[in-house]
Design a protein around this motif. Structure first.
Motif, short mmCIF file in Angstrom:
data_model
loop_
_atom_site.label_atom_id
_atom_site.label_comp_id
_atom_site.label_asym_id
_atom_site.label_seq_id
_atom_site.Cartn_x
_atom_site.Cartn_y
_atom_site.Cartn_z
N ASP A 521 -1.41 -4.73 5.55
CA ASP A 521 -2.60 -3.86 5.64
C ASP A 521 -2.21 -2.38 5.62
O ASP A 521 -3.01 -1.51 5.26
N GLU A 524 -2.06 -0.76 1.96
CA GLU A 524 -3.27 -0.64 1.12
C GLU A 524 -3.51 0.79 0.68
O GLU A 524 -3.42 1.73 1.47
N SER A 526 -5.74 3.69 -0.09
CA SER A 526 -7.05 4.02 0.47
C SER A 526 -7.89 4.78 -0.55
O SER A 526 -7.65 5.96 -0.80
N TYR A 532 -13.06 5.03 4.51
CA TYR A 532 -12.20 4.31 5.45
C TYR A 532 -11.02 5.19 5.84
O TYR A 532 -10.34 5.75 5.00
N GLN A 533 -10.83 5.35 7.14
CA GLN A 533 -9.72 6.16 7.63
C GLN A 533 -8.50 5.28 7.82
O GLN A 533 -8.45 4.46 8.73
N ALA A 534 -7.52 5.43 6.93
CA ALA A 534 -6.32 4.59 7.00
C ALA A 534 -5.50 4.95 8.23
O ALA A 534 -5.55 6.08 8.73
N SER A 538 -0.74 9.15 3.37
CA SER A 538 -0.02 8.71 2.17
C SER A 538 1.48 9.02 2.29
O SER A 538 2.32 8.26 1.80
N GLN A 541 2.91 6.30 4.33
CA GLN A 541 2.95 5.06 3.56
C GLN A 541 4.17 4.99 2.64
O GLN A 541 4.69 3.91 2.37
N CYS A 599 -5.39 9.83 -5.45
CA CYS A 599 -5.19 8.41 -5.14
C CYS A 599 -4.30 7.74 -6.21
O CYS A 599 -3.41 6.95 -5.90
#
Length: 911
Positions: A521, A524, A526, A532-534, A538, A541, A599
């Motif tokens: 999860d 993912e 975003s 949606y607040q990850a 980034s 991530q 993104c």
């Protein structure tokens, strides 16, 4: 009203202009001197300006004054000072400071010659009058700033002058100054804290360069003051600086005396040092960090003395070390007010203070590592036995001390861990306690972060006791780490987790698939539309993707299994990328376009980051992952044709291509022509500048394999570069000029890569017109642009071309080109008036053309000498004897002879 403000501004501007005129006028300073001496003006700013005009006169035009005029300036300052004794209201601080600066300037100008009684004259005026003492102390600080301020860069002449001034002061007036300080402290110690602090500040400044024996009484007075004014933080901050300066100066003296074998004096000095140790400890442990910080230098230097006496005085030193250790441990502790979520200036200062304390801890370890280890172990074990009921700052500092031991202990921390439990060290025992105590669940971010920092620092513990890895992995993966409520903890943990996995990759095999499932999860992408607040940014991530790549690549699985896992990791990225690219093509709103482009860029970046796990031992091909990354290329490259947000998308795809050139070897080549074609469309200078390194990388790596591709795209690339370079720009647009300069450098770097990779035929096989155009740009870069970096590159290219084409195999007409253009280029640039032969870069540049001449001479021989001697050099009006010298030097077999001669030649040959 606004009108009044405008009038005031206008008056102020006129006043400023008037005083600027006074500065440069011949007798303006006399107007100001009279105004100050006779107290004509009451306005503070006018008085300040008058001092500024005097300052300018003393600084820049003092030697132009007559003896009488110089005397007038001295008398003006003394008269102004006398007036301050009668002034019911002291002048504003900024005026007093400026006056002190002017006095100090006159001091350095006149003390050695015309005003040897400078300080005595001032002291006779001020006596012990509080306003006078204030000015006297400010003058002393300004004099010290002129003589020893380490932030000011002095010329060698100023440095010599300052040394002479200090020597003369030590001889003539320092004892009297010290006596005056003593009187000031005695007079004002109970009644005027500000003057007392000022006086201590002066002593602290002068203590580094005057005889310490003179201020023994002063220190006694200071120590008495310390006990009387323990609650005055401002006083103690200055006092601690004074004690620190005295302590360090005494230690410097002790070191010199020991080196000169004057043991009697060294012993006396050591006793003087030790008499201040109790005071040092009190100041070190003070609750105010500024006071404590000011004394650390003395403490650090004193520990060096203890280290030297450790074997002989172990029992005496033991208690001192323990006292310093306890002080350091106590002072490392956060206070209740520390704001962990929004760290400001106070927090930053405490972080710096902690760094100073760490240096003390390191020095303690040098004196007695065993004692330090035992002390830390005692604090650590006591705290962690009852961590649930202990305040966060005490738990944090206990773990912090364990963390700091890694650098403090003289042996590499890896040597402290043993697979044999019976030989387990104190460090190993503490690590076992840390990971089994449950302290990772402590509900404070500082403790949580310290736990993770420490387990990563001591990763070697887990190689000898791998049974504890699952516990730590779970801490990383659950609410204590990557799913913590604090974004700060999650972010730092993402980085630390990647380090932990990398360092223990051999021990990770049993946990790989479990970890990959648990971080699913967090991987993912975003998308911007769902709000949606990850959990992770980034940037965070990226570390998780890299960790996933490391787990897969370094696993003991077969190539087939690795391929499946890598495909599982990257397929969601590719699928999301296709969907987002379609949405971007249809997006109308600028903000939405930017969000989608970001993104997409992240998706490419994540895929790129997974490839960092591969190495020479574990290549993409060996791991069976080539096909997955080729699929990524096919997925990402179509984005290059997207007309929207080109800069963001091209940047991401270009970075991915760089990685794939390294990872996929020749398999990447079929994708390069199409990618290049897209990236050359609608180019700006920056696009080209960033694209050229990609082509350079391909050229240098694959060499002749990419010759057909280079042949095909050579002129399209050059046309794109020329088109950008020829675009008109605003005359004063510095940014555009710099971009063009950088692009020009990139262009020449590309030509250097092509010629240096053995592919000069790529240039030679172009149309004759294009070959000529390229060669002319190189000549232009070598001669016309005042850019030494580009010029040097151009001469390297020319020397390579002469080497490759200078013989019979070169392109038709190249020999003529050498005579007509390359040889002149080697002379014209250095013969320009703007060419600085004293500059280091220029010398390197001159050296680079030596190769050209030598190669040219090698291929052309007597013909070359004849051309230079009979035709070219005479056309430059170079004297015949200099021409003869040059040709003789060129024919020398030793290149150094020619190189040394060149500089002389250009100096003599310049018109």
């Amino acid at each position: 009203s606004d009108d009044n403000s405008i009038i005031k501004i206008s008056i102020n501007q006129r006043a400023l202009a008037y005083f600027e005129q006074l500065k440069i006028s011949q007798d303006g300073w006399q107007v100001c001197a009279k105004a100050l001496a006779q107290r004509i003006y009451s306005d503070d700013h006018i008085k300040f300006f008058c001092f500024q005009v005097l300052e300018h006169q003393i600084k820049f035009k003092y030697s132009e004054l007559t003896e009488v005029q110089q005397q007038l300036i001295r008398e003006t300052l003394i008269t102004w000072l006398q007036a301050q004794m009668l002034n019911p209201q002291p002048e504003k601080t900024f005026i007093r400071n400026k006056a002190a600066q002017v006095f100090a300037l006159l001091f350095v100008t006149e003390y050695l010659t015309k005003w040897p009684k400078f300080f005595f004259d001032i002291l006779s005026v001020v006596d012990l009058n509080p306003q006078g003492v204030d000015l006297y102390l400010r003058i002393l600080m300004a004099v010290d700033a002129e003589l020893v301020d380490r932030d000011v860069v002095h010329t060698s002449e100023e440095a010599r002058r300052n040394t002479l001034l200090k020597d003369t002061m030590r001889e003539q007036c320092i004892p009297s100054l010290v006596e005056s300080w003593y009187q000031i402290l005695q007079t004002y110690q109970y009644t005027n804290a500000e003057l007392t602090c000022q006086c201590l500040e002066v002593v602290g400044a002068y203590v580094s360069w005057i005889d310490l024996s003179l201020i023994t009484n002063m220190l006694e007075a200071g120590m008495m003051l310390f006990f009387l004014q323990e609650d005055d933080v401002d006083f103690l901050a200055r006092f601690s600086k004074l004690v620190n300066g005295m302590g360090q100066a005494l230690i410097t003296s002790w070191t010199k005396l020991v080196k000169s074998c004057d043991m009697k004096s060294a012993q006396d000095t050591l006793q003087a040092i030790e008499a201040k140790v109790a005071l040092m400890l009190q100041l070190l442990i003070h609750e105010d960090d500024d006071i404590s910080s000011n004394i650390i230098g003395f403490c650090y230097d004193y520990l060096h003395i203890l280290k030297q006496y450790w074997n002989r005085l172990v029992f005496i030193i033991f208690s001192l070390l323990q006292a310093i250790m306890l002080a350091v441990m106590k002072k490392l502790t956060y206070d209740e007010e520390y704001n962990f979520e929004n760290e400001g200036e106070d927090e930053a200062m405490f972080v710096e203070y902690r760094k100073q304390l760490k240096l003390l801890l390191d020095r303690l370890a040098q004196v007695s590592p065993e004692l330090l280890l035992a002390s830390v172990r005692r604090v650590f074990n006591t705290t962690l036995q009852n961590w649930q009921a202990t305040r966060f700052m005490e738990v944090e500092v206990a773990i912090r001390l364990l963390y700091m031991l890694a650098e403090a202990l003289p042996v590499s921390h890896g040597a402290h861990f043993s697979g044999d439990v019976s030989k387990a060290s104190a460090l190993q025992d503490m690590m076992r306690t840390l990971v089994t105590s449950g302290v990772s669940a402590y509900q404070h971010t500082s403790v949580t972060l310290e736990f993770f920092e420490t387990v990563v620092r001591y990763e070697k513990f887990f190689t000898v006791e791998p049974q504890y890895i699952p516990n730590v992995l779970m801490a990383f993966l659950d609410h204590r780490g990557l799913r913590h409520t604090s974004p700060k903890v999650r972010s730092r943990t993402a980085y630390l987790f990647s380090r932990f996995v990398k360092s223990l990759n051999k021990q990770m095999n049993p946990f790989i698939e479990d970890v990959l499932n648990r971080i699913q999860d967090l991987l993912e992408l975003s998308p911007p539309e769902n709000g949606y607040q990850a959990l992770l940014s980034s940037d965070d991530q990226l570390f998780i993707y890299e960790t996933a790549g490391v787990l897969i690549v370094n696993s003991e699985y077969s190539g087939e299994r690795k391929q499946v896992l890598m495909r599982n990791l990257l397929t969601p990225l590719m699928e999301k990328f296709k969907v987002l690219l379609e949405k971007l093509m249809m997006a109308q709103d600028d903000d939405r376009q930017m969000a989608l482009a970001d993104c997409l860029n992240h998706a490419v970046g994540f895929a790129s980051r997974t490839s960092k796990a591969f190495s020479n031992k574990q290549t993409v091909k060996q791991c069976g992952c080539s096909e997955v990354y080729l699929d990524c290329l096919q997925t990402f490259l179509p984005a290059l044709s997207c007309p929207l947000q080109k800069e963001v998308i091209r940047s991401g795809v270009r970075t991915f291509l760089h990685r794939m050139i390294i990872c996929l070897e020749e398999e990447v080549l079929p994708f390069i022509p199409s990618a290049s074609e897209h990236m050359l469309k609608d180019c700006e200078a920056k696009d080209l500048q960033e694209f050229i390194p990609l082509i350079n990388q391909i050229t240098a790596k694959f060499k002749t394999h990419v010759s057909p591709f280079l042949q095909q795209m050579f002129m399209p690339l050059l046309h794109a570069i020329f088109e950008v370079l020829l675009r008109p720009a605003e005359e004063n647009d510095q940014s555009a000029a710099l971009e063009k300069q950088m692009l020009r450098r990139s262009y020449f770097a590309f030509l250097q890569t092509v010629t240096g990779s053995g592919m000069s035929e790529v240039i030679a096989n172009q149309d004759a017109e294009n070959v000529e155009r390229v060669l002319f740009t190189i000549i232009q870069g070598a001669v016309d642009y005042p850019d030494p970096i580009a010029q040097k590159t151009c001469f390297i290219i020319l020397s390579k071309l002469v080497e490759l084409w200078g013989g019979k195999d070169g392109p038709v007409g190249f020999a003529d080109f050498v005579y007509k253009h390359i040889v002149p280029a080697c002379f014209l640039a250095p013969l320009k008036q703007t060419f600085d032969l004293a500059d280091a870069q220029t010398v390197t540049f001159v050296s680079s053309k030596i190769v050209v001449w030598y190669l040219f001479f090698f291929f052309q021989g007597p013909e070359c000498i004849h051309y230079l001697q009979q035709e070219y050099l005479p056309s430059l009006q170079v004297a015949p004897d200099i021409i003869r010298e040059f040709c003789q030097a060129l024919q020398q077999p030793d290149a150094k002879v020619f190189k040394n001669y060149l500089k002389v030649f250009f100096q003599r040959a310049k018109p």
